[in-house]
Design a protein around this motif. Structure first.
Motif, PDB file in Angstrom:
ATOM      1  N   CYS A 149     -12.550  -4.069  -3.066  1.00  0.00           N
ATOM      2  CA  CYS A 149     -12.604  -3.218  -1.881  1.00  0.00           C
ATOM      3  C   CYS A 149     -11.814  -1.951  -2.191  1.00  0.00           C
ATOM      4  N   ASP A 150     -12.208  -0.846  -1.579  1.00  0.00           N
ATOM      5  CA  ASP A 150     -11.509   0.424  -1.788  1.00  0.00           C
ATOM      6  C   ASP A 150     -10.726   0.835  -0.560  1.00  0.00           C
ATOM      7  N   TYR A 151      -9.446   1.078  -0.742  1.00  0.00           N
ATOM      8  CA  TYR A 151      -8.640   1.694   0.308  1.00  0.00           C
ATOM      9  C   TYR A 151      -7.519   2.468  -0.384  1.00  0.00           C
ATOM     10  N   GLY A 152      -7.790   3.716  -0.691  1.00  0.00           N
ATOM     11  CA  GLY A 152      -6.832   4.513  -1.459  1.00  0.00           C
ATOM     12  C   GLY A 152      -6.875   4.169  -2.928  1.00  0.00           C
ATOM     13  N   LEU A 153      -7.156   2.911  -3.220  1.00  0.00           N
ATOM     14  CA  LEU A 153      -7.335   2.424  -4.585  1.00  0.00           C
ATOM     15  C   LEU A 153      -8.269   1.211  -4.504  1.00  0.00           C
ATOM     16  N   THR A 154      -8.696   0.724  -5.657  1.00  0.00           N
ATOM     17  CA  THR A 154      -9.548  -0.469  -5.653  1.00  0.00           C
ATOM     18  C   THR A 154      -8.661  -1.701  -5.785  1.00  0.00           C
ATOM     19  N   PHE A 155      -8.824  -2.637  -4.868  1.00  0.00           N
ATOM     20  CA  PHE A 155      -7.999  -3.853  -4.912  1.00  0.00           C
ATOM     21  C   PHE A 155      -8.888  -5.098  -4.786  1.00  0.00           C
ATOM     22  N   SER A 156      -8.278  -6.262  -4.948  1.00  0.00           N
ATOM     23  CA  SER A 156      -9.021  -7.523  -4.885  1.00  0.00           C
ATOM     24  C   SER A 156      -9.277  -7.926  -3.437  1.00  0.00           C
ATOM     25  N   ALA A 157     -10.552  -7.962  -3.065  1.00  0.00           N
ATOM     26  CA  ALA A 157     -10.915  -8.461  -1.731  1.00  0.00           C
ATOM     27  C   ALA A 157     -10.976  -9.977  -1.757  1.00  0.00           C
ATOM     28  N   SER A 158     -11.220 -10.508  -2.976  1.00  0.00           N
ATOM     29  CA  SER A 158     -11.393 -11.949  -3.095  1.00  0.00           C
ATOM     30  C   SER A 158     -11.037 -12.371  -4.515  1.00  0.00           C
ATOM     31  N   LEU A 159     -10.503 -13.603  -4.648  1.00  0.00           N
ATOM     32  CA  LEU A 159     -10.068 -14.116  -5.953  1.00  0.00           C
ATOM     33  C   LEU A 159     -10.635 -15.515  -6.164  1.00  0.00           C
ATOM     34  N   ALA A 160     -10.791 -15.895  -7.420  1.00  0.00           N
ATOM     35  CA  ALA A 160     -11.152 -17.284  -7.730  1.00  0.00           C
ATOM     36  C   ALA A 160     -10.534 -17.675  -9.055  1.00  0.00           C
ATOM     37  N   LYS A 161     -10.041 -18.908  -9.101  1.00  0.00           N
ATOM     38  CA  LYS A 161      -9.556 -19.489 -10.353  1.00  0.00           C
ATOM     39  C   LYS A 161      -9.724 -20.999 -10.239  1.00  0.00           C
ATOM     40  N   TYR A 188     -13.796  -7.937   7.704  1.00  0.00           N
ATOM     41  CA  TYR A 188     -12.688  -7.424   8.510  1.00  0.00           C
ATOM     42  C   TYR A 188     -11.335  -7.685   7.832  1.00  0.00           C
ATOM     43  N   PHE A 189     -10.635  -6.597   7.580  1.00  0.00           N
ATOM     44  CA  PHE A 189      -9.326  -6.654   6.915  1.00  0.00           C
ATOM     45  C   PHE A 189      -8.203  -6.289   7.888  1.00  0.00           C
ATOM     46  N   VAL A 190      -7.066  -6.939   7.732  1.00  0.00           N
ATOM     47  CA  VAL A 190      -5.820  -6.503   8.390  1.00  0.00           C
ATOM     48  C   VAL A 190      -4.682  -6.865   7.461  1.00  0.00           C
ATOM     49  N   HIS A 191      -4.167  -5.892   6.727  1.00  0.00           N
ATOM     50  CA  HIS A 191      -3.059  -6.208   5.811  1.00  0.00           C
ATOM     51  C   HIS A 191      -2.334  -4.947   5.366  1.00  0.00           C
ATOM     52  N   SER A 192      -1.058  -5.106   5.045  1.00  0.00           N
ATOM     53  CA  SER A 192      -0.233  -3.986   4.593  1.00  0.00           C
ATOM     54  C   SER A 192       0.104  -4.095   3.107  1.00  0.00           C
ATOM     55  N   TYR A 193      -0.140  -5.264   2.542  1.00  0.00           N
ATOM     56  CA  TYR A 193       0.084  -5.511   1.116  1.00  0.00           C
ATOM     57  C   TYR A 193      -1.253  -5.891   0.493  1.00  0.00           C
ATOM     58  N   PHE A 225       0.836  -1.199   0.000  1.00  0.00           N
ATOM     59  CA  PHE A 225       0.000   0.000   0.000  1.00  0.00           C
ATOM     60  C   PHE A 225       0.876   1.255   0.000  1.00  0.00           C
ATOM     61  N   ASP A 226       0.346   2.302  -0.570  1.00  0.00           N
ATOM     62  CA  ASP A 226       0.987   3.614  -0.593  1.00  0.00           C
ATOM     63  C   ASP A 226       1.276   4.103   0.828  1.00  0.00           C
ATOM     64  N   ASP A 227       2.426   4.740   1.007  1.00  0.00           N
ATOM     65  CA  ASP A 227       2.805   5.266   2.328  1.00  0.00           C
ATOM     66  C   ASP A 227       1.887   6.385   2.816  1.00  0.00           C
ATOM     67  N   GLU A 228       1.126   6.968   1.894  1.00  0.00           N
ATOM     68  CA  GLU A 228       0.220   8.056   2.288  1.00  0.00           C
ATOM     69  C   GLU A 228      -0.928   7.537   3.157  1.00  0.00           C
ATOM     70  N   LEU A 229      -1.191   6.233   3.067  1.00  0.00           N
ATOM     71  CA  LEU A 229      -2.319   5.649   3.785  1.00  0.00           C
ATOM     72  C   LEU A 229      -1.897   5.148   5.150  1.00  0.00           C
ATOM     73  N   LYS A 230      -2.873   5.053   6.050  1.00  0.00           N
ATOM     74  CA  LYS A 230      -2.634   4.361   7.310  1.00  0.00           C
ATOM     75  C   LYS A 230      -2.481   2.884   6.999  1.00  0.00           C
ATOM     76  N   VAL A 231      -1.349   2.320   7.379  1.00  0.00           N
ATOM     77  CA  VAL A 231      -1.094   0.907   7.123  1.00  0.00           C
ATOM     78  C   VAL A 231      -0.658   0.273   8.442  1.00  0.00           C
ATOM     79  N   PRO A 232      -1.166  -0.916   8.820  1.00  0.00           N
ATOM     80  CA  PRO A 232      -2.047  -1.792   8.048  1.00  0.00           C
ATOM     81  C   PRO A 232      -3.432  -1.168   7.744  1.00  0.00           C
TER      82      PRO A 232
END
Lengths: 191, 252
Positions: free
Chosen positions: A152-164, A135-140, A106-113
């Motif tokens: 999910c959105d946190y500064g940008l839109t990222f994958s909350a869940s994946l399937a393959k 409930y999320f807890v992650h820095s990457y 995640f970008d340093d501008e955001l609160k991380v985790p």
């Protein structure tokens, strides 16, 4: 009774994942034994902590090929999902390469985790019908890909869940996400 | 959008909830499990359990309690009180706690934060800090505020983040128990100095205080005890009120 195996490789809160399945009436087995894992109907791959250390343990235990070659439904949770990706910026470590995407910081501008409850949206697959927050807890994070089944959105839109194919992943902790989390676990067990 | 978290805090002694808890519909408000489930059901986002048990032998009771909470409750929880080593933390984390709060032990031996973060990841390391405004500025206090140190609050939180803390739980001893609102200026400054989440504690007395906190600072969460235990503030109503004012909260 469904034979559920939670891969217990010493990374984090395996117990909480186990308790969540027990609250739903299941009795998972905790194991790092390849034979036990291969014989499961459903496999859960949890993880908390550092990607590099966790990946080293998986290598030492000879679990890389075991996990990659599983044919039954597999659910990676949090770091578990990230380790199922190609590569992680956390420690510059090569992952299992199941999901065709790299894990970024995640970008340093955001609160991380990124810590707390956040909305999951555009849900499909095991996330189908899910509304509300998890409930999320992650820095990457895992960027958006064709394999994204919830965002999910946190500064940008990222994958909350994946399937393959038979592989699924949740960046959030379904075992800590109240009733919403329980419905996601149930959806996984309906695969 | 990431929700602002509302966190009830439960004091535990010898495996029981202490400090008046007054839920009329609970059969045994001294049972931490029953109380935790109640809070989870009405929409608390997280729980914090602070163990105030004095003796070492009785701390085994705490690990057993943590496991029972983890079995029953499907939201995250932090456990604090007397954690002095990686081993102490490990017992609680392996019992099912999501995060460990450290306070005095980290002041006395700051490298404890690094040891915990290296072993378990910074996401489970909460630095709890109690401070009071003195003539020389905000000073860190120990033993529940009784023992003053010469450590500056703002220096300490910055150092704690560098050492490995993943979250700051800041209690203003000047505000704690007053029900007159949170320490907004100090909280704003703490929050601006660190890139990890900050939980505000001390001073909650009304819904308006929570609204003030989340409109006048960027802290991630608010913690309170008696206003929730005595139902002076009901969590569902509080969240609806915050949502009406466009504060992102989780409504269940």
């Amino acid at each position: 009774m469904k034979n559920i195996v939670i891969i217990d490789y010493g990374a984090g809160n395996v117990k909480s994942v186990n308790f969540a399945f027990q609250r739903l009436g299941y009795e998972p087995t905790l194991s790092d034994d390849p034979e036990v894992i291969r014989s499961a109907d459903y496999v859960v791959f949890p993880g908390v902590g550092h990607a590099k250390a966790a990946m080293e343990t998986i290598n030492e235990k000879g679990l890389v090929e075991v996990i990659k070659n599983l044919k039954q439904p597999v659910l990676g949770v949090c770091l578990g999902m990230q380790l199922m990706c190609r590569y992680s910026e956390e420690g510059g470590v090569k992952g299992l390469g199941i999901f065709d995407v790299d894990v970024k910081k995640f970008d340093d501008e955001l609160k991380v985790p990124h810590m707390g409850w956040n909305n999951v949206e555009n849900c499909s697959s095991i996330m189908n019908g899910v509304e509300g927050q998890t409930y999320f807890v992650h820095s990457y994070y895992v960027p958006m890909t064709e394999e994204t089944i919830a965002e999910c959105d946190y500064g940008l839109t990222f994958s909350a869940s994946l399937a393959k194919d038979n592989f699924f992943g949740c960046q959030f902790h379904p075992e800590k996400s109240g009733k919403v989390g329980e419905s996601i676990i149930q959806n996984f067990l309906n695969q | 959008m990431l929700s602002k978290r509302i966190i009830p805090c439960l004091d535990i002694k010898d495996g029981r909830t202490v400090k008046g808890v007054n839920f009329v519909d609970l059969q045994d408000a001294g049972d931490p499990i029953e109380l935790a489930k109640k809070y989870s059901d009405i929409g608390a986002d997280e729980l914090v359990f602070l163990d105030i048990t004095a003796t070492h032998e009785k701390r085994k009771t705490l690990a057993e309690l943590v496991e029972r909470i983890a079995i029953e409750v499907s939201i995250p929880f932090t456990v604090g009180g007397g954690v002095k080593s990686v081993e102490d933390a490990g017992v609680l984390l392996h019992a099912g706690a999501d995060k460990i709060a450290v306070n005095s032990a980290a002041v006395k031996r700051p490298e404890l934060l690094t040891e915990l973060a290296d072993k378990y990841g910074n996401q489970c390391v909460v630095l709890a800090v109690d401070a009071k405004l003195t003539e020389e500025g905000w000073k860190v206090h120990l033993v529940g505020g009784r023992e003053r140190t010469e450590i500056d609050l703002f220096d300490w939180v910055v150092q704690a983040e560098e050492l490995g803390a993943g979250e700051i739980l800041f209690t203003s001893m000047d505000h704690d128990g007053t029900k007159s609102g949170f320490a907004l200026d100090a909280l704003r400054k703490v929050d601006g100095l660190v890139t990890i989440p900050v939980i505000a504690s001390g001073g909650a007395g009304s819904e308006a205080h929570f609204l003030d906190l989340f409109t006048k600072t960027d802290v991630s969460a608010a913690l309170a005890a008696s206003v929730f235990h005595f139902q002076t503030i009901e969590i569902p109503e509080l969240k609806h009120k915050l949502a009406q004012e466009n504060i992102p909260v989780r409504i269940i």
